[in-house]
Write a protein that holds these residues in place. Sequence first.
Motif, PDB file in Angstrom:
ATOM      1  N   PRO A 165       2.025 -29.461  -7.141  1.00  0.00           N
ATOM      2  CA  PRO A 165       2.334 -28.077  -7.482  1.00  0.00           C
ATOM      3  C   PRO A 165       3.546 -27.539  -6.702  1.00  0.00           C
ATOM      4  O   PRO A 165       4.328 -26.766  -7.243  1.00  0.00           O
ATOM      5  CB  PRO A 165       1.051 -27.331  -7.104  1.00  0.00           C
ATOM      6  CG  PRO A 165      -0.022 -28.351  -7.343  1.00  0.00           C
ATOM      7  CD  PRO A 165       0.594 -29.642  -6.852  1.00  0.00           C
ATOM      8  N   ARG A 166       3.715 -27.976  -5.465  1.00  0.00           N
ATOM      9  CA  ARG A 166       4.881 -27.535  -4.693  1.00  0.00           C
ATOM     10  C   ARG A 166       6.183 -28.041  -5.344  1.00  0.00           C
ATOM     11  O   ARG A 166       7.193 -27.331  -5.391  1.00  0.00           O
ATOM     12  CB  ARG A 166       4.789 -28.020  -3.252  1.00  0.00           C
ATOM     13  CG  ARG A 166       5.806 -27.338  -2.334  1.00  0.00           C
ATOM     14  CD  ARG A 166       5.649 -27.734  -0.872  1.00  0.00           C
ATOM     15  NE  ARG A 166       4.342 -27.537  -0.304  1.00  0.00           N
ATOM     16  CZ  ARG A 166       3.857 -26.371   0.144  1.00  0.00           C
ATOM     17  NH1 ARG A 166       4.603 -25.288   0.063  1.00  0.00           N
ATOM     18  NH2 ARG A 166       2.649 -26.303   0.672  1.00  0.00           N
ATOM     19  N   GLU A 167       6.168 -29.264  -5.877  1.00  0.00           N
ATOM     20  CA  GLU A 167       7.348 -29.789  -6.581  1.00  0.00           C
ATOM     21  C   GLU A 167       7.594 -29.007  -7.880  1.00  0.00           C
ATOM     22  O   GLU A 167       8.749 -28.735  -8.239  1.00  0.00           O
ATOM     23  CB  GLU A 167       7.180 -31.275  -6.876  1.00  0.00           C
ATOM     24  CG  GLU A 167       7.230 -32.137  -5.627  1.00  0.00           C
ATOM     25  CD  GLU A 167       6.801 -33.583  -5.857  1.00  0.00           C
ATOM     26  OE1 GLU A 167       7.388 -34.460  -5.205  1.00  0.00           O
ATOM     27  OE2 GLU A 167       5.879 -33.834  -6.683  1.00  0.00           O
ATOM     28  N   ILE A 168       6.505 -28.654  -8.575  1.00  0.00           N
ATOM     29  CA  ILE A 168       6.636 -27.828  -9.782  1.00  0.00           C
ATOM     30  C   ILE A 168       7.298 -26.504  -9.409  1.00  0.00           C
ATOM     31  O   ILE A 168       8.229 -26.041 -10.074  1.00  0.00           O
ATOM     32  CB  ILE A 168       5.254 -27.585 -10.431  1.00  0.00           C
ATOM     33  CG1 ILE A 168       4.665 -28.888 -10.996  1.00  0.00           C
ATOM     34  CG2 ILE A 168       5.327 -26.484 -11.492  1.00  0.00           C
ATOM     35  CD1 ILE A 168       5.271 -29.367 -12.277  1.00  0.00           C
ATOM     36  N   ALA A 169       6.827 -25.885  -8.321  1.00  0.00           N
ATOM     37  CA  ALA A 169       7.407 -24.619  -7.864  1.00  0.00           C
ATOM     38  C   ALA A 169       8.886 -24.783  -7.522  1.00  0.00           C
ATOM     39  O   ALA A 169       9.694 -23.883  -7.790  1.00  0.00           O
ATOM     40  CB  ALA A 169       6.640 -24.093  -6.656  1.00  0.00           C
ATOM     41  N   GLY A 170       9.254 -25.918  -6.948  1.00  0.00           N
ATOM     42  CA  GLY A 170      10.657 -26.178  -6.643  1.00  0.00           C
ATOM     43  C   GLY A 170      11.512 -26.243  -7.896  1.00  0.00           C
ATOM     44  O   GLY A 170      12.638 -25.722  -7.918  1.00  0.00           O
ATOM     45  N   ILE A 171      10.982 -26.868  -8.938  1.00  0.00           N
ATOM     46  CA  ILE A 171      11.715 -26.934 -10.214  1.00  0.00           C
ATOM     47  C   ILE A 171      11.869 -25.530 -10.787  1.00  0.00           C
ATOM     48  O   ILE A 171      12.954 -25.140 -11.240  1.00  0.00           O
ATOM     49  CB  ILE A 171      10.992 -27.868 -11.216  1.00  0.00           C
ATOM     50  CG1 ILE A 171      11.011 -29.313 -10.714  1.00  0.00           C
ATOM     51  CG2 ILE A 171      11.622 -27.756 -12.606  1.00  0.00           C
ATOM     52  CD1 ILE A 171      10.085 -30.248 -11.482  1.00  0.00           C
ATOM     53  N   VAL A 172      10.781 -24.755 -10.766  1.00  0.00           N
ATOM     54  CA  VAL A 172      10.843 -23.388 -11.292  1.00  0.00           C
ATOM     55  C   VAL A 172      11.833 -22.556 -10.470  1.00  0.00           C
ATOM     56  O   VAL A 172      12.627 -21.801 -11.036  1.00  0.00           O
ATOM     57  CB  VAL A 172       9.438 -22.740 -11.331  1.00  0.00           C
ATOM     58  CG1 VAL A 172       9.526 -21.273 -11.729  1.00  0.00           C
ATOM     59  CG2 VAL A 172       8.529 -23.498 -12.296  1.00  0.00           C
ATOM     60  N   SER A 173      11.809 -22.705  -9.153  1.00  0.00           N
ATOM     61  CA  SER A 173      12.765 -21.977  -8.293  1.00  0.00           C
ATOM     62  C   SER A 173      14.195 -22.280  -8.701  1.00  0.00           C
ATOM     63  O   SER A 173      15.035 -21.376  -8.808  1.00  0.00           O
ATOM     64  CB  SER A 173      12.560 -22.360  -6.820  1.00  0.00           C
ATOM     65  OG  SER A 173      11.354 -21.852  -6.318  1.00  0.00           O
ATOM     66  N   LYS A 174      14.477 -23.559  -8.942  1.00  0.00           N
ATOM     67  CA  LYS A 174      15.822 -23.964  -9.363  1.00  0.00           C
ATOM     68  C   LYS A 174      16.187 -23.330 -10.703  1.00  0.00           C
ATOM     69  O   LYS A 174      17.297 -22.818 -10.877  1.00  0.00           O
ATOM     70  CB  LYS A 174      15.892 -25.488  -9.454  1.00  0.00           C
ATOM     71  CG  LYS A 174      17.253 -26.022  -9.877  1.00  0.00           C
ATOM     72  CD  LYS A 174      17.259 -27.527  -9.950  1.00  0.00           C
ATOM     73  CE  LYS A 174      16.853 -27.926 -11.351  1.00  0.00           C
ATOM     74  NZ  LYS A 174      17.017 -29.346 -11.652  1.00  0.00           N
ATOM     75  N   LEU A 175      15.238 -23.322 -11.626  1.00  0.00           N
ATOM     76  CA  LEU A 175      15.512 -22.800 -12.968  1.00  0.00           C
ATOM     77  C   LEU A 175      15.712 -21.282 -12.978  1.00  0.00           C
ATOM     78  O   LEU A 175      16.498 -20.773 -13.770  1.00  0.00           O
ATOM     79  CB  LEU A 175      14.391 -23.187 -13.936  1.00  0.00           C
ATOM     80  CG  LEU A 175      14.278 -24.682 -14.260  1.00  0.00           C
ATOM     81  CD1 LEU A 175      13.030 -24.962 -15.078  1.00  0.00           C
ATOM     82  CD2 LEU A 175      15.521 -25.167 -14.992  1.00  0.00           C
TER      83      LEU A 175
END
Length: 156
Positions: free
Chosen positions: A76-86
């Motif tokens: 989930p932390r990696e998912i959040a990182g992708i969303v942060s980037k987007l």
Amino acid sequence: GPRRTYVRAADFLENWGGSRGALADGGFPSFLNLDSPLDMVATADIGRVAADAVLAGGVDGTEIVNLASGPGPITPREIAGIVSKLVGRELSVVQPPLAAVVPTFTSFGMSTSVASAYHEMLTTFTTSTQDPWERQHWFVRGPTSAETVLRGLLGK
């Protein structure tokens, strides 16, 4: 006997769409363990695998296909990182306690019985140390990445 194919899909990547409401406040909540990798799958990949199975006509007896997406499990932390980037800004990643699942989901209009089923599922995901896949069956990774699904959910 009849030919049967069962597609056992991992957690849906599209479920992250439910976290979009917190983005305005700079948050990204997940009831899942933030640093525990989890197999997830794009619903488009489920449809493709199911369609391929129908077109192939199945095998004699029963076939079980375990389906996940991308190169491997993701946290989930990696998912959040992708969303942060987007979205172009760092999000605050939080893991509310599992006791908040039912009240949170019922506040969105979900029935108590369905919210309780989600609580049970999330409890299993967060407390299990077992590999959820029965490795004696066919295991397939669909081609759709988490970023592709998240980009679509966010209209990016």
